[in-house]
Design a protein around this motif. Sequence first.
Motif, PDB file in Angstrom:
ATOM      1  N   ARG A  37       0.828  -1.211   0.000  1.00 31.14           N
ATOM      2  CA  ARG A  37       0.000   0.000   0.000  1.00 31.14           C
ATOM      3  C   ARG A  37       0.860   1.257   0.000  1.00 31.14           C
ATOM      4  O   ARG A  37       0.522   2.239  -0.652  1.00 31.14           O
ATOM      5  CB  ARG A  37      -0.960  -0.011   1.186  1.00 31.14           C
ATOM      6  N   SER A  38       1.959   1.231   0.701  1.00 31.41           N
ATOM      7  CA  SER A  38       2.819   2.428   0.722  1.00 31.41           C
ATOM      8  C   SER A  38       3.456   2.663  -0.639  1.00 31.41           C
ATOM      9  O   SER A  38       3.613   3.806  -1.073  1.00 31.41           O
ATOM     10  CB  SER A  38       3.886   2.319   1.811  1.00 31.41           C
ATOM     11  N   ARG A  39       3.801   1.603  -1.347  1.00 30.68           N
ATOM     12  CA  ARG A  39       4.374   1.767  -2.687  1.00 30.68           C
ATOM     13  C   ARG A  39       3.316   2.271  -3.664  1.00 30.68           C
ATOM     14  O   ARG A  39       3.599   3.116  -4.506  1.00 30.68           O
ATOM     15  CB  ARG A  39       5.003   0.455  -3.162  1.00 30.68           C
ATOM     16  N   TYR A  40       2.091   1.780  -3.550  1.00 31.43           N
ATOM     17  CA  TYR A  40       1.008   2.298  -4.389  1.00 31.43           C
ATOM     18  C   TYR A  40       0.840   3.800  -4.132  1.00 31.43           C
ATOM     19  O   TYR A  40       0.763   4.600  -5.073  1.00 31.43           O
ATOM     20  CB  TYR A  40      -0.297   1.550  -4.107  1.00 31.43           C
ATOM     21  N   GLN A  86      -6.577  -2.805  -4.903  1.00 31.04           N
ATOM     22  CA  GLN A  86      -7.215  -3.934  -4.232  1.00 31.04           C
ATOM     23  C   GLN A  86      -6.149  -4.996  -4.001  1.00 31.04           C
ATOM     24  O   GLN A  86      -5.584  -5.535  -4.960  1.00 31.04           O
ATOM     25  CB  GLN A  86      -8.329  -4.519  -5.095  1.00 31.04           C
ATOM     26  N   VAL A  87      -5.847  -5.266  -2.739  1.00 33.79           N
ATOM     27  CA  VAL A  87      -4.927  -6.352  -2.408  1.00 33.79           C
ATOM     28  C   VAL A  87      -5.762  -7.625  -2.365  1.00 33.79           C
ATOM     29  O   VAL A  87      -6.684  -7.745  -1.557  1.00 33.79           O
ATOM     30  CB  VAL A  87      -4.207  -6.102  -1.069  1.00 33.79           C
ATOM     31  N   VAL A 107       2.544 -10.695  -2.572  1.00 31.33           N
ATOM     32  CA  VAL A 107       1.334  -9.885  -2.523  1.00 31.33           C
ATOM     33  C   VAL A 107       0.742  -9.849  -3.928  1.00 31.33           C
ATOM     34  O   VAL A 107       1.417  -9.455  -4.873  1.00 31.33           O
ATOM     35  CB  VAL A 107       1.622  -8.444  -2.042  1.00 31.33           C
ATOM     36  N   GLU A 108      -0.505 -10.271  -4.043  1.00 28.38           N
ATOM     37  CA  GLU A 108      -1.214 -10.161  -5.315  1.00 28.38           C
ATOM     38  C   GLU A 108      -2.162  -8.981  -5.217  1.00 28.38           C
ATOM     39  O   GLU A 108      -2.905  -8.847  -4.245  1.00 28.38           O
ATOM     40  CB  GLU A 108      -2.003 -11.430  -5.606  1.00 28.38           C
ATOM     41  N   PHE A 109      -2.123  -8.117  -6.219  1.00 28.93           N
ATOM     42  CA  PHE A 109      -2.951  -6.921  -6.179  1.00 28.93           C
ATOM     43  C   PHE A 109      -3.440  -6.544  -7.569  1.00 28.93           C
ATOM     44  O   PHE A 109      -2.897  -6.990  -8.578  1.00 28.93           O
ATOM     45  CB  PHE A 109      -2.186  -5.742  -5.569  1.00 28.93           C
ATOM     46  N   VAL A 110      -4.464  -5.709  -7.581  1.00 28.26           N
ATOM     47  CA  VAL A 110      -4.937  -5.067  -8.804  1.00 28.26           C
ATOM     48  C   VAL A 110      -4.996  -3.576  -8.517  1.00 28.26           C
ATOM     49  O   VAL A 110      -5.629  -3.141  -7.541  1.00 28.26           O
ATOM     50  CB  VAL A 110      -6.327  -5.591  -9.231  1.00 28.26           C
ATOM     51  N   ALA A 111      -4.304  -2.794  -9.344  1.00 31.55           N
ATOM     52  CA  ALA A 111      -4.343  -1.337  -9.243  1.00 31.55           C
ATOM     53  C   ALA A 111      -5.068  -0.817 -10.483  1.00 31.55           C
ATOM     54  O   ALA A 111      -4.788  -1.247 -11.598  1.00 31.55           O
ATOM     55  CB  ALA A 111      -2.935  -0.769  -9.158  1.00 31.55           C
ATOM     56  N   LEU A 150       1.534   9.617  -5.595  1.00 32.27           N
ATOM     57  CA  LEU A 150       2.146  10.908  -5.268  1.00 32.27           C
ATOM     58  C   LEU A 150       3.441  11.175  -6.031  1.00 32.27           C
ATOM     59  O   LEU A 150       4.063  12.209  -5.845  1.00 32.27           O
ATOM     60  CB  LEU A 150       2.406  10.981  -3.758  1.00 32.27           C
ATOM     61  N   ARG A 151       3.859  10.200  -6.857  1.00 36.03           N
ATOM     62  CA  ARG A 151       5.079  10.301  -7.670  1.00 36.03           C
ATOM     63  C   ARG A 151       6.318  10.549  -6.798  1.00 36.03           C
ATOM     64  O   ARG A 151       7.118  11.443  -7.055  1.00 36.03           O
ATOM     65  CB  ARG A 151       4.923  11.372  -8.745  1.00 36.03           C
ATOM     66  N   LEU A 152       6.448   9.739  -5.774  1.00 37.52           N
ATOM     67  CA  LEU A 152       7.558   9.846  -4.823  1.00 37.52           C
ATOM     68  C   LEU A 152       8.680   8.882  -5.216  1.00 37.52           C
ATOM     69  O   LEU A 152       8.858   7.826  -4.618  1.00 37.52           O
ATOM     70  CB  LEU A 152       7.075   9.561  -3.402  1.00 37.52           C
ATOM     71  N   GLU A 153       9.421   9.254  -6.236  1.00 39.49           N
ATOM     72  CA  GLU A 153      10.478   8.393  -6.752  1.00 39.49           C
ATOM     73  C   GLU A 153      11.496   7.983  -5.687  1.00 39.49           C
ATOM     74  O   GLU A 153      11.869   6.810  -5.618  1.00 39.49           O
ATOM     75  CB  GLU A 153      11.187   9.063  -7.933  1.00 39.49           C
ATOM     76  N   PRO A 154      11.976   8.897  -4.822  1.00 38.50           N
ATOM     77  CA  PRO A 154      12.959   8.480  -3.812  1.00 38.50           C
ATOM     78  C   PRO A 154      12.445   7.347  -2.918  1.00 38.50           C
ATOM     79  O   PRO A 154      13.186   6.421  -2.600  1.00 38.50           O
ATOM     80  CB  PRO A 154      13.231   9.747  -3.007  1.00 38.50           C
ATOM     81  N   TYR A 155      11.173   7.410  -2.523  1.00 37.72           N
ATOM     82  CA  TYR A 155      10.621   6.349  -1.678  1.00 37.72           C
ATOM     83  C   TYR A 155      10.547   5.030  -2.439  1.00 37.72           C
ATOM     84  O   TYR A 155      10.896   3.973  -1.907  1.00 37.72           O
ATOM     85  CB  TYR A 155       9.233   6.738  -1.158  1.00 37.72           C
ATOM     86  N   LEU A 156      10.081   5.086  -3.684  1.00 39.79           N
ATOM     87  CA  LEU A 156       9.978   3.860  -4.479  1.00 39.79           C
ATOM     88  C   LEU A 156      11.342   3.209  -4.659  1.00 39.79           C
ATOM     89  O   LEU A 156      11.486   1.993  -4.501  1.00 39.79           O
ATOM     90  CB  LEU A 156       9.338   4.159  -5.830  1.00 39.79           C
ATOM     91  N   LEU A 157      12.348   3.990  -4.957  1.00 34.38           N
ATOM     92  CA  LEU A 157      13.691   3.434  -5.130  1.00 34.38           C
ATOM     93  C   LEU A 157      14.242   2.896  -3.811  1.00 34.38           C
ATOM     94  O   LEU A 157      14.904   1.863  -3.788  1.00 34.38           O
ATOM     95  CB  LEU A 157      14.621   4.483  -5.735  1.00 34.38           C
ATOM     96  N   ALA A 158      13.952   3.575  -2.711  1.00 33.38           N
ATOM     97  CA  ALA A 158      14.448   3.143  -1.396  1.00 33.38           C
ATOM     98  C   ALA A 158      13.795   1.840  -0.938  1.00 33.38           C
ATOM     99  O   ALA A 158      14.384   1.109  -0.138  1.00 33.38           O
ATOM    100  CB  ALA A 158      14.216   4.236  -0.356  1.00 33.38           C
TER     101      ALA A 158
END
Length: 101
Positions: free
Chosen positions: A2-5, A42-43, A56-60, A10-18
């Motif tokens: 959920r945090s990565r979604y 939806q997880v 984790v299986e999800f649909v975004a 929010l287009r937070l590239e630093p968080y995604l890369l970290a």
Amino acid sequence: MRSRYSAYVLRLEPYLLATWHASTRPASLDLAADTARWLGLQVRRHETPATDRAIVEFVARYKIGGRAQRLHEISRFVREDGRWFYVDGDFPEHAADATPA
């Protein structure tokens, strides 16, 4: 997951890369050019088959150019030093249209 979604929304590239495992992490992401409007997550399933591994299986759902899309992924995560990292994923549907989470 959920945090990565939320980071994609929010287009937070630093968080995604970290939060991307070093073994599969890209050098950068071009989120500024991303025109997707994210609509929901939806997880569907979460498994922890081993202490330091998870699935984790999800649909975004999202829209691009007014057209609705969905990303269905089965993601693999690994925990190192108490932190979870995204490793990679498989796309059971529409593999050609899917982008990584």
